[in-house]
Design a protein around this motif. Structure first.
Motif, mmCIF file in Angstrom:
data_model
loop_
_atom_site.group_PDB
_atom_site.id
_atom_site.type_symbol
_atom_site.label_atom_id
_atom_site.label_comp_id
_atom_site.label_asym_id
_atom_site.label_seq_id
_atom_site.Cartn_x
_atom_site.Cartn_y
_atom_site.Cartn_z
ATOM 1 N N SER A 1 -11.578 23.988 27.491
ATOM 2 C CA SER A 1 -10.746 23.368 28.552
ATOM 3 C C SER A 1 -9.335 23.066 28.002
ATOM 4 O O SER A 1 -8.154 23.088 28.594
ATOM 5 N N PHE B 1 -10.679 23.797 34.559
ATOM 6 C CA PHE B 1 -9.763 23.949 33.301
ATOM 7 C C PHE B 1 -8.193 23.891 33.610
ATOM 8 O O PHE B 1 -7.309 23.323 32.920
ATOM 9 N N GLN C 1 -5.704 24.389 28.698
ATOM 10 C CA GLN C 1 -4.413 23.417 29.178
ATOM 11 C C GLN C 1 -3.152 23.583 28.061
ATOM 12 O O GLN C 1 -2.083 23.516 28.720
#
Length: 151
Positions: free
Chosen positions: A77, A149, A81
């Motif tokens: 995740s 995500f 990002q």
């Protein structure tokens, strides 16, 4: 020296020194008295889940990938990002674009989670191909990528 001892020494070297190539790793092993071939080191790197990642100074170096599934999901995740640019489904595959030098690490994280919807990954400098067993699994991965995500 047996395989376990060699891999343990490799992990120690990788964790202590900024090793960026197999040649550098072979040289460090030789300094430590270990004579190994490039083929042996390549197999060890694959088995140990060693990937290249950028360090704090922006240089690429080997790192040993570790973590349980929960921490791997969190790491994926965070990685998505920070360095994920896009994901595109193409039939039973997804193509993920990343910032330069981040494809291998993100692919290793995806492989480490062992999603049942992912057969495997192929990673490059800034692109990952995520192969699923069928179109429905690829759709699931694409949706999960966005839902968990990106959004």
């Amino acid at each position: 020296m047996n395989k376990t001892e060699r891999q343990s020494l490799m992990a120690k070297i990788i964790n202590q020194k900024p090793i960026g190539t197999q040649e550098e790793l072979l040289a460090e092993l030789k300094r430590a008295g270990i004579d190994a071939t490039q083929a042996t080191i390549s197999r060890d790197i694959r088995e140990m889940r060693v990937v290249k990642a950028q360090d704090a100074t922006g240089n690429l170096r080997y790192t040993v990938f570790r973590g349980d599934s929960a921490s791997q999901l969190e790491r994926l995740s965070n990685s998505v990002q920070e360095v994920g640019l896009s994901i595109t489904q193409v039939q039973f595959m997804n193509v993920i674009k990343t910032l330069p030098s981040n494809g291998n690490l993100m692919a290793a994280i995806i492989d480490g989670i062992s999603f049942p919807q992912v057969v495997g990954t192929i990673a490059g400098h800034d692109t990952i191909v995520v192969i699923s067993p069928d179109v429905e699994s690829a759709q699931w991965f694409n949706a999960a990528y966005h839902r968990a995500f990106v959004d």
